[in-house]
Design a protein around this motif. Sequence first.
Motif, PDB file in Angstrom:
ATOM      1  N   THR A  41       0.811  -1.215   0.000  1.00  0.00           N
ATOM      2  CA  THR A  41       0.000   0.000   0.000  1.00  0.00           C
ATOM      3  C   THR A  41       0.843   1.262   0.000  1.00  0.00           C
ATOM      4  OG1 THR A  41      -0.127  -0.008   2.418  1.00  0.00           O
ATOM      5  CG2 THR A  41      -1.904  -1.121   1.217  1.00  0.00           C
ATOM      6  N   LEU A  95      -7.843  -6.362   6.394  1.00  0.00           N
ATOM      7  CA  LEU A  95      -9.109  -5.743   5.995  1.00  0.00           C
ATOM      8  C   LEU A  95      -9.107  -4.254   6.307  1.00  0.00           C
ATOM      9  CD1 LEU A  95     -11.933  -6.089   4.864  1.00  0.00           C
ATOM     10  CD2 LEU A  95     -12.705  -6.775   7.148  1.00  0.00           C
ATOM     11  N   TYR A  96      -8.605  -3.903   7.469  1.00  0.00           N
ATOM     12  CA  TYR A  96      -8.561  -2.486   7.853  1.00  0.00           C
ATOM     13  C   TYR A  96      -7.679  -1.677   6.897  1.00  0.00           C
ATOM     14  CZ  TYR A  96      -7.180   1.735  10.331  1.00  0.00           C
ATOM     15  OH  TYR A  96      -6.909   3.042  10.644  1.00  0.00           O
ATOM     16  N   ALA A  98      -6.819  -2.416   3.887  1.00  0.00           N
ATOM     17  CA  ALA A  98      -7.424  -2.388   2.551  1.00  0.00           C
ATOM     18  C   ALA A  98      -8.502  -1.315   2.472  1.00  0.00           C
ATOM     19  CB  ALA A  98      -8.007  -3.758   2.215  1.00  0.00           C
ATOM     20  N   GLU A  99      -9.326  -1.232   3.504  1.00  0.00           N
ATOM     21  CA  GLU A  99     -10.387  -0.232   3.502  1.00  0.00           C
ATOM     22  C   GLU A  99      -9.834   1.172   3.710  1.00  0.00           C
ATOM     23  OE1 GLU A  99     -13.242  -1.736   6.364  1.00  0.00           O
ATOM     24  OE2 GLU A  99     -14.305  -2.780   4.743  1.00  0.00           O
ATOM     25  N   LYS A 100      -8.770   1.273   4.478  1.00  0.00           N
ATOM     26  CA  LYS A 100      -8.157   2.586   4.715  1.00  0.00           C
ATOM     27  C   LYS A 100      -7.590   3.181   3.426  1.00  0.00           C
ATOM     28  CE  LYS A 100      -4.363   4.716   7.409  1.00  0.00           C
ATOM     29  NZ  LYS A 100      -5.117   5.654   8.268  1.00  0.00           N
ATOM     30  N   GLY A 102      -8.220   1.814   0.178  1.00  0.00           N
ATOM     31  CA  GLY A 102      -8.988   1.523  -1.022  1.00  0.00           C
ATOM     32  C   GLY A 102      -8.242   0.622  -1.986  1.00  0.00           C
ATOM     33  N   LEU A 105      -8.836  -4.738  -2.260  1.00  0.00           N
ATOM     34  CA  LEU A 105     -10.141  -5.250  -1.864  1.00  0.00           C
ATOM     35  C   LEU A 105     -11.151  -4.715  -2.875  1.00  0.00           C
ATOM     36  CD1 LEU A 105     -11.753  -6.844   0.297  1.00  0.00           C
ATOM     37  CD2 LEU A 105     -12.132  -4.660   1.466  1.00  0.00           C
ATOM     38  N   LYS A 107     -14.212  -3.262  -4.933  1.00  0.00           N
ATOM     39  CA  LYS A 107     -15.271  -2.352  -4.509  1.00  0.00           C
ATOM     40  C   LYS A 107     -16.657  -2.945  -4.725  1.00  0.00           C
ATOM     41  CE  LYS A 107     -12.566   1.883  -5.075  1.00  0.00           C
ATOM     42  NZ  LYS A 107     -11.297   1.156  -5.131  1.00  0.00           N
ATOM     43  N   ARG A 112     -16.219  -8.198  -2.971  1.00  0.00           N
ATOM     44  CA  ARG A 112     -15.603  -7.854  -1.684  1.00  0.00           C
ATOM     45  C   ARG A 112     -15.816  -8.979  -0.676  1.00  0.00           C
ATOM     46  NH1 ARG A 112     -17.397  -5.502   3.076  1.00  0.00           N
ATOM     47  NH2 ARG A 112     -15.858  -4.205   4.171  1.00  0.00           N
ATOM     48  N   THR A 180      -5.326  -9.426  -4.423  1.00  0.00           N
ATOM     49  CA  THR A 180      -6.082  -8.895  -3.289  1.00  0.00           C
ATOM     50  C   THR A 180      -5.492  -9.366  -1.958  1.00  0.00           C
ATOM     51  OG1 THR A 180      -7.591 -10.786  -3.124  1.00  0.00           O
ATOM     52  CG2 THR A 180      -8.197  -9.024  -4.688  1.00  0.00           C
TER      53      THR A 180
END
Length: 234
Positions: A41, A95-96, A98-100, A102, A105, A107, A112, A180
């Motif tokens: 990331t 997961l956190y 990935a969501e932080k 974007g 993971l 959309k 998802r 992913t």
Amino acid sequence: MTDLSAFPITRRWPASHPGRIQLYSLPTPNGVKASIMLEETGLPYEPHAINIGQNETWTPEFLLLNPNGKIPAIIDPNGPDGKPLALFESGAILLYLAEKTGKFLPKDPAQRYETIQWVFFQMAAVGPMFGQLGFFHKFAGREIEDKRPLERYRAESKRLLGVLETRLEGRQWIMGDEYTIADISLLGWVRNLIGFYGAGELVEYDTLKNVPAWLERGLARPAVQRGLEIPQRP
């Protein structure tokens, strides 16, 4: 300046860069999931090596961060609403992050949840089974005369590899063309099974086609190569 003094772990492992994500880990199959994700990331972070051999995960400071006493764990000084957030359990961390960011993971809601499903598959099945097989094949479990536990974990690990082999038929990654958190969660465990644990022959790894090709693609990623060595072992 970011204040992380509310977390006792920062007194035992001081943060030189408190504004960055603090990673408490070691390059084990569970540990590298977090470091690979952080490298992928590009989020700024500071790694701290937790010496499992000296039982540092059972120190009061670490247990206050992670009551399960396992690696990895993180503190994000810029969590939801700008407040520090501490997390343990590698799947939750993936997961956190990935969501932080974007990233890694899908959309699309259905995609998802399917991705999260494969992360759970690793956490609930692959990790525990491969870890137990490693114990009975490489470590102290080898001394146990009754080989039924070894056979049980060998058979189940072989079955799980078969699940992955079927899933990867015609796919580059677990979810198809998209790399992913499902891949990130699994790479270290398959690598350890045939490498560190030396159980490739035991599970007939050479009879597989899709899993070895997927592992080779994953290990070729620069961020994966870096993440496999972070934090440096003490």
